[in-house]
Design a protein around this motif. Structure first.
Motif, PDB file in Angstrom:
ATOM      1  N   LEU A 286      -0.809  -4.450   7.590  1.00 51.80           N
ATOM      2  CA  LEU A 286      -1.577  -3.998   6.435  1.00 51.80           C
ATOM      3  C   LEU A 286      -2.334  -5.135   5.768  1.00 51.80           C
ATOM      4  CD1 LEU A 286       1.139  -1.658   4.935  1.00 51.80           C
ATOM      5  CD2 LEU A 286      -0.890  -0.961   6.203  1.00 51.80           C
TER       6      LEU A 286
ATOM      7  N   PHE B 118      -8.475  -3.749   2.719  1.00 50.38           N
ATOM      8  CA  PHE B 118      -7.213  -3.100   3.036  1.00 50.38           C
ATOM      9  C   PHE B 118      -7.325  -1.600   3.326  1.00 50.38           C
ATOM     10  CE2 PHE B 118      -6.082  -6.724   0.287  1.00 50.38           C
ATOM     11  CZ  PHE B 118      -5.400  -7.458   1.238  1.00 50.38           C
TER      12      PHE B 118
ATOM     13  N   THR C 205       0.831  -1.209   0.000  1.00 50.96           N
ATOM     14  CA  THR C 205       0.000   0.000   0.000  1.00 50.96           C
ATOM     15  C   THR C 205       0.859   1.249   0.000  1.00 50.96           C
ATOM     16  OG1 THR C 205      -0.106   0.116   2.405  1.00 50.96           O
ATOM     17  CG2 THR C 205      -1.794  -1.195   1.287  1.00 50.96           C
TER      18      THR C 205
ATOM     19  N   GLY D   5      -2.723   5.229   1.728  1.00 47.69           N
ATOM     20  CA  GLY D   5      -3.324   3.959   2.115  1.00 47.69           C
ATOM     21  C   GLY D   5      -3.916   3.191   0.958  1.00 47.69           C
TER      22      GLY D   5
ATOM     23  N   ARG E  33      -7.055  -0.306   7.074  1.00 47.28           N
ATOM     24  CA  ARG E  33      -5.867  -0.561   7.863  1.00 47.28           C
ATOM     25  C   ARG E  33      -5.243   0.726   8.399  1.00 47.28           C
ATOM     26  NH1 ARG E  33      -6.052  -5.510   9.809  1.00 47.28           N
ATOM     27  NH2 ARG E  33      -5.998  -7.121   8.208  1.00 47.28           N
ATOM     28  N   MET E  34      -5.516   1.903   7.814  1.00 44.51           N
ATOM     29  CA  MET E  34      -4.939   3.150   8.296  1.00 44.51           C
ATOM     30  C   MET E  34      -5.969   3.845   9.187  1.00 44.51           C
ATOM     31  SD  MET E  34      -3.145   6.226   6.160  1.00 44.51           S
ATOM     32  CE  MET E  34      -1.855   5.159   5.599  1.00 44.51           C
TER      33      MET E  34
ATOM     34  N   LEU F 217       4.090   2.257  11.113  1.00 47.10           N
ATOM     35  CA  LEU F 217       3.537   2.903   9.929  1.00 47.10           C
ATOM     36  C   LEU F 217       3.566   4.423  10.066  1.00 47.10           C
ATOM     37  CD1 LEU F 217       2.271   2.237   7.201  1.00 47.10           C
ATOM     38  CD2 LEU F 217       0.033   2.247   8.306  1.00 47.10           C
TER      39      LEU F 217
END
Length: 694
Positions: free
Chosen positions: A656, A679, A447, A452, A682-683, A640
């Motif tokens: 991630l 996905f 990513t 992201g 994930r942030m 991250l």
């Protein structure tokens, strides 16, 4: 009684015995030659049939002629030469036809039919000879005796030849000899009993008995010479066959180059020695030998020098052998030995002598060299109780010696060598897994650190063993590289990944790792091109990852191959940067499209200032060279965050997304939305907000 009376009172018994000797000798040889003819085919069969016919026909004719000379007709006699010669031709030709018919497989009773034909030939020869027999008197014939003589000849000859060809167990070889002799003798003397001669008073003089006897002896000698020719031919063939058999046996059991016993001979000898050790409760050592520097001799001086080196080593090994010792050549530069012993000192002495012999310098043509060797030893019964186990364990010990530069001799050790055996077993299973399509691909997301968004997926190989379960790549990939299987596996991975990714709705990139071994492919760039064409996959979506060790192995050739691959539109990433060589010259020599920062830096990134400084330096280097940097092994949100602060381009790690099969990432329907939902979350939102404020 008439036949017996004829033999006893009307014949010279001495000449009768001579005729009998010629008859029995000739018949014995003829039957031997007939069997020889039956064992051959084609031209050889025809040649043996000819010898059989000549030996049998000459013996029959000589028997008849000598017995005729032994007959006392009571009147002067003479012979018609033409009819006499015709009778010989009838005997040889008739026997030839009968023997050929007897060996024919066209009809069931061929042997008996052929024997009957021989019986008719005997009768025809006799009565033709009687026509050539001129006596000064009136000759009367008893028809009953004539018919009886022909009948006995046909019957006895049929039985004799049938017995000889069929080799029936009900009769012995002597029975066949007796029947054939009886066919000849019964015809002749029964036919002679049918003759009655009334002498006439003429001026024809009687032939001297001594002359008749001399003629009989001469005929016997000539007949035996003819029969002897058949005997000599038989002996020569038997000797030649035996020599050929010994030569073929030697070729089958011995190495053609060195003359040492080969693998087959070694295997047979080892079985015998194991049985002997069991009976005597003794020990047996099996020793594997591999020459260390033989390939150098071949490469530098050619195969002829290599052959000379092998022959010299073989001669030296042969000279050093003692009682209970054996050595063989079992492969190109591989030898095997065995030693029967009771005391450990005897084995150690033998192994020491082997080492001294193999490490002796040798001179081949105009250069000096020494092969050296790696020696592995396994002992019966503690290291194995059968041939397969002993040889396998000796090989394992030998491979351990070959891998250890400080040792030339290794004895089998259960713990260490079983690990090697496990690797060999795993290598076989891996090959079978590739053949049975038991390997699968997993994909791990890559990513953008700043947004992201999904940039692509790294392709990872996974293997679920049917018995061992999941086998990690760190275990089976090195094995595949060692035995060359990585070439086939690497091609399968690249083709399968391109085919699967070509079916995705969104054009995500895929990153495929290349092993250094794959660069041994004669034309790797063409292989990549063919796979892209075959799968219809866009070259711009393919990224190939290599490590610096790949370049170091053969820098010029590797960089040429990478440039050709890059011309296809494929991007190239430098993997595991920061460990190993990490040479700036590598980045200068080739314009990589991406640098992948090794995962080892991520584990210490949060607490180790040096790790953070190295990451910052690599990221700065990437910016200065205009090469994107991807950080591997991201497992926490803090890691991250640091990467975002340091302006890292891309990230990859368990935080991630874990590697998953393509079916779990892209469903059959809504593939793009599934991936985005999986996905994009994930942030964390809080960190996204901090990023925007910054």
């Amino acid at each position: 009684m008439r036949v017996i009376s004829c033999i006893a009172t009307e014949h010279n018994l001495w000449l009768v015995l001579l005729a009998a000797f010629v008859c029995v000798s000739g018949v014995a040889v003829a039957l031997r030659l007939l069997r020889k003819a039956g064992e051959n085919r084609g031209v050889q069969k025809g040649g043996w049939l000819f010898l059989t016919a000549v030996a049998a026909g000459a013996s029959i004719w000589c028997t008849h002629f000598i017995a005729m000379l032994a007959f006392d007709a009571g009147a002067p006699i003479s012979f018609d030469p033409i009819l006499t010669m015709i009778s010989l031709v009838i005997a040889v030709g008739g026997c030839g036809y009968g023997f050929a018919a007897a060996l024919s497989r066209k009809i069931r009773l061929a042997p008996e039919f052929g024997g009957a034909a021989v019986g008719v030939a005997i009768a025809a020869m006799h009565y033709t000879g009687m026509l050539a027999y001129r006596v000064d008197g009136i000759v009367d014939w008893d028809t009953n005796y004539v018919i009886a003589s022909v009948a006995m000849s046909v019957v006895f000859a049929s039985l004799a030849i049938g017995q000889a060809v069929r080799r029936s167990r009900k009769f012995s070889a002597w029975a066949g000899l007796g029947l054939f002799t009886l066919a000849i003798v019964s015809l002749h003397f029964t036919a002679m009993a049918a003759v009655s001669v009334t002498p006439m008073s003429t001026r024809m003089a009687f032939t001297e008995p001594a002359i008749l006897q001399a003629m009989a002896v001469a005929v016997a000698v000539v007949g035996m010479m003819i029969v002897g020719t058949g005997v000599v031919s038989y002996i020569i063939d038997a000797q030649t066959s035996e020599e050929s058999y010994r030569r073929l046996q030697h070729m089958a059991l011995n190495d053609a180059l060195t003359g040492l016993p080969n693998r087959t001979s070694f295997s047979s000898h080892l079985d015998n020695e194991i049985e002997r050790a069991k009976e005597n409760d003794s020990k047996l050592a099996v020793i594997g030998i591999d020459l260390d520097r033989f390939k150098e001799i071949n490469d530098l001086r050619g195969h002829k020098a290599g052959d000379e080196a092998l022959k010299l080593v073989a001669r030296r090994l042969t000279r050093m052998l003692g009682d209970g010792e054996f050595v063989a050549r079992v492969g190109g530069d591989e030898f095997a030995a065995m030693k029967r012993f009771t005391e450990q000192a005897d084995l150690l002495d033998f192994v020491a002598r082997l080492k001294d012999t193999l490490f002796q310098p040798m001179r081949i043509d105009d250069f000096d060299c020494a092969t050296g060797a790696s020696i592995g030893v396994a002992v019966y019964p503690q290291d194995g109780e059968n041939q397969e186990r002993l040889v396998s364990n000796a090989d394992l010990a030998m491979y351990r010696a070959k891998a250890d530069v400080t040792r030339a001799i290794c004895f089998y050790e259960l713990r260490m060598d079983e690990a090697s055996r496990t690797r060999q077993t795993l290598a076989r299973d891996l090959r079978r897994a590739l053949e049975l399509d038991q390997l699968e691909l997993h994909y791990q997301v890559q990513t953008s650190v700043s947004t992201g968004e999904i940039r692509g997926f790294e392709v990872l190989l996974r293997w679920t063993h049917p018995e061992r379960g999941h086998v990690p790549p760190s275990e089976f990939i090195p094995i595949a590289e060692e035995n060359g299987l990585i070439m086939a596996i690497g091609e399968w991975v690249l083709r399968t990944a391109c085919r699967q990714a070509a079916s995705w709705d969104k054009p995500y990139k895929i990153a495929v790792n290349l092993s250094p071994v794959q660069f041994a492919h004669p034309d790797l760039a063409s292989l990549v091109k063919n796979i892209l064409t075959e799968t219809g996959f866009d070259a711009r979506r393919l990224e190939l990852e290599i490590t610096e060790s790949t370049i170091i192995a053969d820098k010029v050739r590797t960089l040429q191959t990478l440039r050709r691959i890059r011309e296809l539109g494929v991007t190239i990433a430098l993997d595991d940067f920061g460990v190993g060589y990490s040479s700036l010259d590598t980045l200068r020599s080739f314009p990589f499209d991406k640098i992948k920062l090794d995962r080892s830096f991520m584990s210490e990134l949060e607490e180790n200032p040096q790790a953070k400084a190295i990451v910052r330096a690599v990221l700065t280097l990437g910016k200065s060279l205009n090469i994107p940097v991807l950080a591997e092994g991201v497992e926490t949100d803090d890691q991250l965050t640091i990467l975002q602060t340091e302006l890292c381009d891309e990230a990859q790690g368990f935080f991630l997304g874990r590697p998953k099969p393509v079916e779990q990432i892209f469903g059959l329907e809504g593939a793009d939305s599934d991936a985005d939902q999986q996905f994009s979350g994930r942030m964390p939102l809080a960190r996204m907000a901090r990023k925007q404020v910054a």
